[in-house]
Design a protein around this motif. Structure first.
Motif, short mmCIF file in Angstrom:
data_model
loop_
_atom_site.label_atom_id
_atom_site.label_comp_id
_atom_site.label_asym_id
_atom_site.label_seq_id
_atom_site.Cartn_x
_atom_site.Cartn_y
_atom_site.Cartn_z
N LYS A 25 -0.18 -6.08 -1.55
CA LYS A 25 0.65 -6.99 -2.34
C LYS A 25 1.79 -6.23 -2.99
O LYS A 25 2.94 -6.69 -2.98
CB LYS A 25 -0.19 -7.69 -3.41
CG LYS A 25 -1.09 -8.77 -2.90
CD LYS A 25 -1.88 -9.39 -4.05
CE LYS A 25 -2.87 -10.42 -3.57
NZ LYS A 25 -3.68 -10.96 -4.68
N ARG A 26 1.48 -5.08 -3.60
CA ARG A 26 2.51 -4.29 -4.27
C ARG A 26 3.57 -3.83 -3.27
O ARG A 26 4.77 -3.91 -3.54
CB ARG A 26 1.86 -3.09 -4.98
CG ARG A 26 2.85 -2.25 -5.76
CD ARG A 26 2.20 -1.11 -6.53
NE ARG A 26 1.39 -0.28 -5.66
CZ ARG A 26 0.07 -0.11 -5.78
NH1 ARG A 26 -0.60 -0.73 -6.73
NH2 ARG A 26 -0.59 0.68 -4.95
N SER A 27 3.13 -3.39 -2.10
CA SER A 27 4.08 -2.94 -1.08
C SER A 27 4.96 -4.09 -0.60
O SER A 27 6.16 -3.92 -0.41
CB SER A 27 3.33 -2.33 0.11
OG SER A 27 2.70 -1.15 -0.27
N ALA A 28 4.36 -5.26 -0.42
CA ALA A 28 5.13 -6.43 0.03
C ALA A 28 6.19 -6.80 -1.00
O ALA A 28 7.34 -7.08 -0.64
CB ALA A 28 4.21 -7.61 0.30
N ILE A 29 5.84 -6.77 -2.25
CA ILE A 29 6.80 -7.11 -3.31
C ILE A 29 7.93 -6.08 -3.35
O ILE A 29 9.11 -6.43 -3.42
CB ILE A 29 6.09 -7.22 -4.67
CG1 ILE A 29 5.19 -8.45 -4.69
CG2 ILE A 29 7.09 -7.26 -5.82
CD1 ILE A 29 4.24 -8.52 -5.88
N TYR A 31 8.95 -4.01 -0.95
CA TYR A 31 9.79 -4.09 0.25
C TYR A 31 10.70 -5.30 0.19
O TYR A 31 11.84 -5.26 0.66
CB TYR A 31 8.93 -4.11 1.52
CG TYR A 31 8.40 -2.75 1.90
CD1 TYR A 31 9.25 -1.65 1.98
CD2 TYR A 31 7.07 -2.57 2.20
CE1 TYR A 31 8.77 -0.41 2.33
CE2 TYR A 31 6.58 -1.33 2.55
CZ TYR A 31 7.43 -0.24 2.62
OH TYR A 31 6.96 0.99 2.96
N THR A 32 10.24 -6.39 -0.39
CA THR A 32 11.09 -7.57 -0.54
C THR A 32 12.25 -7.28 -1.48
O THR A 32 13.39 -7.64 -1.20
CB THR A 32 10.26 -8.76 -1.07
OG1 THR A 32 9.19 -9.02 -0.16
CG2 THR A 32 11.12 -10.01 -1.23
N ILE A 33 11.97 -6.61 -2.58
CA ILE A 33 13.03 -6.25 -3.53
C ILE A 33 14.04 -5.31 -2.86
O ILE A 33 15.26 -5.48 -3.01
CB ILE A 33 12.42 -5.60 -4.79
CG1 ILE A 33 11.66 -6.66 -5.60
CG2 ILE A 33 13.50 -4.95 -5.65
CD1 ILE A 33 10.84 -6.08 -6.74
N ALA A 35 14.72 -5.09 0.35
CA ALA A 35 15.47 -5.84 1.36
C ALA A 35 16.56 -6.69 0.71
O ALA A 35 17.70 -6.74 1.20
CB ALA A 35 14.53 -6.71 2.18
N VAL A 36 16.22 -7.36 -0.39
CA VAL A 36 17.21 -8.19 -1.08
C VAL A 36 18.35 -7.31 -1.61
O VAL A 36 19.53 -7.65 -1.49
CB VAL A 36 16.55 -9.01 -2.21
CG1 VAL A 36 17.58 -9.64 -3.13
CG2 VAL A 36 15.64 -10.07 -1.61
#
Length: 153
Positions: A25-29, A31-33, A35-36
Motif C-alpha cells: 500500500k505504501r509503495s503504491a501511494i 509511486y502514484t505521487i 507519477a503525478v
C-alpha cells in the motif's frame, strides 16, 4: 504437540502478510505521487517549450513543432519496443533449442545404457565416455559465452 505451535505459526504468518500488505500500500501511494509529480513537471516543461517556440516562431508553428516532436518520440518508442521484443523472442527460441538438444541427448544416452551394460568392456568405457562428453559440452558453452562477450565489446 503440533496443536501448541499452531497459534504461534498463524500469528507469524499473519504478521508477515499484514506487513507485506502495508508495504505494498505504501509503495503504491508513493509511486502514484511520483507519477503525478513527473507528469505535472513534464506538462509544465512542454508548456515552457511551447511558449518559447511561440515567441520565436508563432502560435501555429510552435504547436506543430511540439506535436511533431511527440509523434517522433512515440514512433521511436514503438520501434525500440519491437526490436526488444524480437530480441527476446530470439533468445527464447535459442534457449528452447538448447533444452530440446539436451533432452534428445539425454534420451539417447538413457536408451543406449541397457545395450552398453550388456558388454563388460563397454561398461568400463562408459564413465570415461561420460566424462569426455561433459568436458566437450562444457568447452562449447565456455567458448560460446566467450564469443558473446567478444561480440558485445
Amino acid at each position: 504437540m503440533l496443536k501448541l505451535f499452531t497459534p504461534v505459526i498463524s500469528a507469524i504468518i499473519g504478521s508477515e502478510v499484514q506487513a507485506a500488505t502495508q508495504r505494498a500500500k505504501r509503495s503504491a501511494i508513493l509511486y502514484t505521487i511520483m507519477a503525478v509529480a513527473l507528469l505535472t513537471g513534464t506538462f509544465f516543461l512542454l508548456m515552457a517549450l511551447f511558449f518559447a517556440l511561440m515567441m520565436h516562431f508563432g502560435l501555429i508553428i510552435a504547436a506543430l513543432i511540439i506535436t511533431a516532436g511527440c509523434v517522433v518520440l512515440a514512433i521511436l518508442a514503438f520501434i525500440i519496443n519491437r526490436v526488444m521484443d524480437n530480441a527476446e523472442k530470439r533468445r527464447l527460441e535459442e534457449r528452447r533449442a538448447a533444452i530440446d538438444t539436451n533432452a534428445a541427448l539425454t534420451a539417447a544416452a538413457v536408451a543406449a545404457v541397457p545395450t552398453l551394460l550388456k558388454k563388460p568392456l563397454l561398461t568400463l568405457a562408459l564413465p570415461v565416455a561420460g566424462l569426455l562428453a561433459v568436458s566437450l559440452l562444457s568447452k562449447d558453452k565456455k567458448s560460446d559465452s566467450t564469443q558473446k562477450k567478444d561480440q558485445g565489446s
